[in-house]
Scaffold this motif. Structure first.
Motif, mmCIF file in Angstrom:
data_model
loop_
_atom_site.group_PDB
_atom_site.id
_atom_site.type_symbol
_atom_site.label_atom_id
_atom_site.label_comp_id
_atom_site.label_asym_id
_atom_site.label_seq_id
_atom_site.Cartn_x
_atom_site.Cartn_y
_atom_site.Cartn_z
ATOM 1 N N ILE A 158 0.839 -1.200 0.000
ATOM 2 C CA ILE A 158 0.000 0.000 0.000
ATOM 3 C C ILE A 158 0.870 1.245 0.000
ATOM 4 O O ILE A 158 0.653 2.178 -0.793
ATOM 5 C CB ILE A 158 -0.950 -0.001 1.213
ATOM 6 C CG1 ILE A 158 -2.013 -1.100 1.068
ATOM 7 C CG2 ILE A 158 -1.639 1.363 1.356
ATOM 8 C CD1 ILE A 158 -2.909 -1.249 2.286
ATOM 9 N N CYS A 161 2.652 1.548 -3.461
ATOM 10 C CA CYS A 161 1.759 1.963 -4.549
ATOM 11 C C CYS A 161 1.317 3.415 -4.384
ATOM 12 O O CYS A 161 1.270 4.181 -5.360
ATOM 13 C CB CYS A 161 0.538 1.048 -4.601
ATOM 14 S SG CYS A 161 0.904 -0.634 -5.145
ATOM 15 N N LEU A 162 0.983 3.802 -3.158
ATOM 16 C CA LEU A 162 0.558 5.180 -2.932
ATOM 17 C C LEU A 162 1.724 6.152 -3.079
ATOM 18 O O LEU A 162 1.534 7.298 -3.506
ATOM 19 C CB LEU A 162 -0.079 5.314 -1.542
ATOM 20 C CG LEU A 162 -1.422 4.591 -1.367
ATOM 21 C CD1 LEU A 162 -1.972 4.820 0.032
ATOM 22 C CD2 LEU A 162 -2.437 5.063 -2.416
ATOM 23 N N LEU A 165 1.983 6.594 -6.722
ATOM 24 C CA LEU A 165 0.863 7.435 -7.157
ATOM 25 C C LEU A 165 1.138 8.902 -6.838
ATOM 26 O O LEU A 165 0.880 9.788 -7.667
ATOM 27 C CB LEU A 165 -0.427 6.976 -6.470
ATOM 28 C CG LEU A 165 -1.672 7.824 -6.767
ATOM 29 C CD1 LEU A 165 -2.063 7.719 -8.238
ATOM 30 C CD2 LEU A 165 -2.838 7.397 -5.877
ATOM 31 N N THR A 183 -8.607 7.321 -7.517
ATOM 32 C CA THR A 183 -7.466 6.431 -7.739
ATOM 33 C C THR A 183 -6.895 5.941 -6.418
ATOM 34 O O THR A 183 -6.558 4.759 -6.263
ATOM 35 C CB THR A 183 -6.362 7.145 -8.548
ATOM 36 O OG1 THR A 183 -6.933 7.688 -9.741
ATOM 37 C CG2 THR A 183 -5.251 6.176 -8.921
ATOM 38 N N TYR A 184 -6.768 6.859 -5.451
ATOM 39 C CA TYR A 184 -6.315 6.472 -4.110
ATOM 40 C C TYR A 184 -7.248 5.418 -3.512
ATOM 41 O O TYR A 184 -6.799 4.397 -2.969
ATOM 42 C CB TYR A 184 -6.255 7.698 -3.196
ATOM 43 C CG TYR A 184 -6.383 7.367 -1.736
ATOM 44 C CD1 TYR A 184 -5.316 6.791 -1.035
ATOM 45 C CD2 TYR A 184 -7.576 7.604 -1.048
ATOM 46 C CE1 TYR A 184 -5.437 6.470 0.309
ATOM 47 C CE2 TYR A 184 -7.695 7.288 0.291
ATOM 48 C CZ TYR A 184 -6.626 6.718 0.969
ATOM 49 O OH TYR A 184 -6.756 6.383 2.293
ATOM 50 N N ILE A 187 -6.777 1.919 -5.245
ATOM 51 C CA ILE A 187 -5.553 1.206 -4.860
ATOM 52 C C ILE A 187 -5.688 0.612 -3.463
ATOM 53 O O ILE A 187 -5.398 -0.570 -3.240
ATOM 54 C CB ILE A 187 -4.334 2.154 -4.927
ATOM 55 C CG1 ILE A 187 -4.026 2.498 -6.390
ATOM 56 C CG2 ILE A 187 -3.108 1.510 -4.264
ATOM 57 C CD1 ILE A 187 -2.973 3.567 -6.558
ATOM 58 N N THR A 188 -6.116 1.419 -2.503
ATOM 59 C CA THR A 188 -6.209 0.935 -1.123
ATOM 60 C C THR A 188 -7.320 -0.103 -0.967
ATOM 61 O O THR A 188 -7.132 -1.114 -0.273
ATOM 62 C CB THR A 188 -6.446 2.097 -0.145
ATOM 63 O OG1 THR A 188 -7.550 2.903 -0.594
ATOM 64 C CG2 THR A 188 -5.215 2.973 -0.020
ATOM 65 N N TRP A 190 -8.471 -2.156 -3.285
ATOM 66 C CA TRP A 190 -8.042 -3.374 -3.983
ATOM 67 C C TRP A 190 -7.084 -4.187 -3.113
ATOM 68 O O TRP A 190 -7.257 -5.401 -2.931
ATOM 69 C CB TRP A 190 -7.390 -2.990 -5.305
ATOM 70 C CG TRP A 190 -6.840 -4.149 -6.077
ATOM 71 C CD1 TRP A 190 -7.479 -5.306 -6.408
ATOM 72 C CD2 TRP A 190 -5.510 -4.270 -6.611
ATOM 73 N NE1 TRP A 190 -6.638 -6.136 -7.126
ATOM 74 C CE2 TRP A 190 -5.432 -5.521 -7.262
ATOM 75 C CE3 TRP A 190 -4.404 -3.432 -6.631
ATOM 76 C CZ2 TRP A 190 -4.274 -5.946 -7.906
ATOM 77 C CZ3 TRP A 190 -3.247 -3.858 -7.272
ATOM 78 C CH2 TRP A 190 -3.197 -5.103 -7.892
#
Length: 205
Positions: A158, A161-162, A165, A183-184, A187-188, A190
């Motif tokens: 997490i 990926c963040l 991003l 989008t945030y 991702i979180t 998922w």
């Protein structure tokens, strides 16, 4: 419609959905007076993302968003009181340390920043847990914290990926304006769904 056209159409459709969801998040946050609109609007956004990830991709966005916003308005603001209180305490501690720097107090940076890191990761789990589990706020927080503790690799993913991003959005600010929130949330949600499903699988065994 050939395969290439179908792929392009699907990509454009999802770009539109993410942009629309981000706009709804901003609109409902403002409609709630920001202070009382931010948390129900955020949980509604996560609830929409959760439905998408579970295969419900054809839901009417505005109608479904409004449903989640109304349903969880009080409960999500209860969660917001907790988050705001902890964030306020952190802010006071940082202010105090920055304005009372001396040899005795410098060591307090380490535990405070460690707590900030843990709290930040906890927040990443909290909103997905809120929309995934139909539980009172205290039990949602307990579940989110425990799942965070037993999934360090997931937590690292997490953050990674963040972080990526953030760098992309910082390089292209227009993307943050159009897609930042949705989008945030994607991702979180998922990554957290993966952790939730893993815990559920262990419980079923």
């Amino acid at each position: 419609m050939n395969n290439a056209s179908r792929v392009i159409y699907n990509i454009l459709e999802w770009i539109t959905k993410f942009a629309y969801l981000h706009i709804l998040w901003i609109f409902f946050t403002i409609a709630g007076g920001v202070l009382f609109g931010f948390f129900p609007s955020t949980t509604a956004m996560f609830a929409i993302i959760r439905d998408w990830l579970r295969g419900n991709t054809d839901i009417p966005l505005f109608k479904t968003y409004w449903k989640f916003f109304k349903r969880d308005f009080l409960k999500s603001n209860g969660l917001g009181i907790f988050i705001t209180a902890i964030a306020g305490i952190i802010g006071i501690d940082l202010y105090y340390i920055q304005n009372h720097i001396n040899d005795v107090l410098t060591w307090t940076y380490i535990p405070l920043f460690a707590f900030i890191l843990v709290f930040t990761i906890f927040i990443f789990y909290l909103f997905p847990a809120f929309v995934h589990y139909d539980l009172p706020v205290f039990k949602v927080m307990k579940n989110a914290f425990l799942i965070m503790l037993i999934n360090p690799l997931n937590s690292f993913l997490i953050l990674l990926c963040l972080g990526l991003l953030f760098m992309v959005m910082r390089t292209l600010p227009a993307l943050a304006f159009i897609f930042g929130g949705s989008t945030y949330a994607f991702i979180t949600m998922w990554l957290c769904l993966h952790a939730f499903n893993k815990v559920q699988g262990k419980q079923n065994k």
